[in-house]
Design a protein around this motif. Structure first.
Motif, PDB file in Angstrom:
ATOM      1  N   ILE A 110      72.946  54.786 -17.351  1.00 22.41           N
ATOM      2  CA  ILE A 110      71.839  53.846 -17.567  1.00 22.41           C
ATOM      3  C   ILE A 110      71.363  53.238 -16.255  1.00 22.41           C
ATOM      4  O   ILE A 110      70.166  53.040 -16.046  1.00 22.41           O
ATOM      5  N   VAL A 111      72.288  52.939 -15.330  1.00 19.42           N
ATOM      6  CA  VAL A 111      71.869  52.311 -14.073  1.00 19.42           C
ATOM      7  C   VAL A 111      71.154  53.294 -13.141  1.00 19.42           C
ATOM      8  O   VAL A 111      70.672  52.898 -12.080  1.00 19.42           O
ATOM      9  N   THR A 112      71.089  54.571 -13.522  1.00 18.30           N
ATOM     10  CA  THR A 112      70.270  55.520 -12.751  1.00 18.30           C
ATOM     11  C   THR A 112      68.884  55.672 -13.379  1.00 18.30           C
ATOM     12  O   THR A 112      68.058  56.413 -12.866  1.00 18.30           O
ATOM     13  N   MET A 113      68.624  54.967 -14.492  1.00 19.55           N
ATOM     14  CA  MET A 113      67.322  55.007 -15.159  1.00 19.55           C
ATOM     15  C   MET A 113      66.467  53.842 -14.686  1.00 19.55           C
ATOM     16  O   MET A 113      66.970  52.870 -14.119  1.00 19.55           O
ATOM     17  N   ASP A 114      65.176  53.913 -14.935  1.00 19.88           N
ATOM     18  CA  ASP A 114      64.235  52.919 -14.395  1.00 19.88           C
ATOM     19  C   ASP A 114      64.611  51.484 -14.749  1.00 19.88           C
ATOM     20  O   ASP A 114      64.707  50.616 -13.876  1.00 19.88           O
ATOM     21  N   PHE A 115      64.816  51.197 -16.036  1.00 20.20           N
ATOM     22  CA  PHE A 115      65.103  49.821 -16.443  1.00 20.20           C
ATOM     23  C   PHE A 115      66.498  49.384 -16.015  1.00 20.20           C
ATOM     24  O   PHE A 115      66.680  48.249 -15.550  1.00 20.20           O
ATOM     25  N   GLY A 116      67.480  50.260 -16.166  1.00 23.15           N
ATOM     26  CA  GLY A 116      68.830  49.910 -15.735  1.00 23.15           C
ATOM     27  C   GLY A 116      68.902  49.671 -14.243  1.00 23.15           C
ATOM     28  O   GLY A 116      69.577  48.750 -13.772  1.00 23.15           O
ATOM     29  N   MET A 117      68.204  50.490 -13.479  1.00 25.08           N
ATOM     30  CA  MET A 117      68.177  50.329 -12.031  1.00 25.08           C
ATOM     31  C   MET A 117      67.520  49.000 -11.636  1.00 25.08           C
ATOM     32  O   MET A 117      67.947  48.334 -10.686  1.00 25.08           O
ATOM     33  N   CYS A 118      66.512  48.600 -12.397  1.00 26.67           N
ATOM     34  CA  CYS A 118      65.808  47.347 -12.109  1.00 26.67           C
ATOM     35  C   CYS A 118      66.735  46.143 -12.277  1.00 26.67           C
ATOM     36  O   CYS A 118      66.615  45.151 -11.561  1.00 26.67           O
TER      37      CYS A 118
END
Length: 219
Positions: A110-118
């Motif tokens: 998830i932290v490699t996805m747009d919202f998770g990274m944000c």
């Protein structure tokens, strides 16, 4: 009388219009999250987001009130994805250890996805105190779920005795940091990164168990 939702009607049903509007709103938020991640929150304007979407700035205001609301929604969505990660795998494995591994894997992806990274690259700091309180409650929920899984694992004997609070902070912190250095065009996929990170967190760097015994006291 023909139902307004029939395909023969020139008007879309209210539910269809709402679904379409929500899809476009998510597209605005996702594009904004990507811009924030790449350029930084303060360096990104609504004009930048509009250009990426190939729409006018007034069109953005149809879906959000301002840039702060965009950031709040981006971080909220990312945190809810992380919070729901444990729900998605709950009961899928007979042991707390297996469930913890599954949660860690989803968290890392998830932290490699747009919202998770944000959530990691930008976070809630630019927001008002009220907004930060709302988002921090979600963070506490994520932390509690990690701690409960670790506590369960200790009780079951499949996780070594440790301080669940420190363990949860360490696991979540290490996995969250992936968002700082991950690049979509890098040599490893999110799945590969998750697998290697989890292996290191669960098994350590020591070649044999005995090599880790003097960590507290030093050489």
């Amino acid at each position: 009388m023909q139902d307004s939702g029939d395909s023969g009607s020139p008007w879309k049903a209210a539910a269809d219009r709402q679904t379409e509007r929500e899809a476009k709103r998510i597209a605005v938020l996702r594009t904004a999250a990507r811009a924030f991640n790449e350029m930084g929150y303060h360096n990104t304007s609504l004009d930048d987001i509009a250009r990426r979407l190939n729409v006018t700035k007034p069109t953005i205001y149809y879906y959000v009130r301002n840039k702060e609301e965009i950031l709040f929604e981006c971080v909220r969505i990312g945190l809810e994805m992380l919070d729901e990660a444990s729900n998605d795998v709950a009961g899928h494995d007979g042991s707390a250890y297996g469930e913890l591994i599954a949660v860690m894997r989803k968290y890392a992806e998830i932290v490699t996805m747009d919202f998770g990274m944000c959530v990691i690259r930008v976070g809630e700091e630019p927001l008002t105190e009220e907004s930060r309180r709302t988002l921090r409650s979600l963070k506490r929920s994520i932390d509690r779920k990690f701690r409960r899984l670790i506590e369960r694992g200790i009780a079951e004997g499949c996780i070594a005795p440790c301080d669940p609070k420190i363990a949860a902070f360490t696991v979540a912190g290490a996995l969250s940091w992936i968002a700082r250095w991950y690049r979509p065009n890098g040599g490893l996929s999110p799945h590969d990164i998750a697998a290697q990170s989890i292996d290191l967190l669960m098994n350590g760097l020591g070649k044999t168990p005995g090599q880790n015994q003097n960590i507290r006291g030093g050489p």
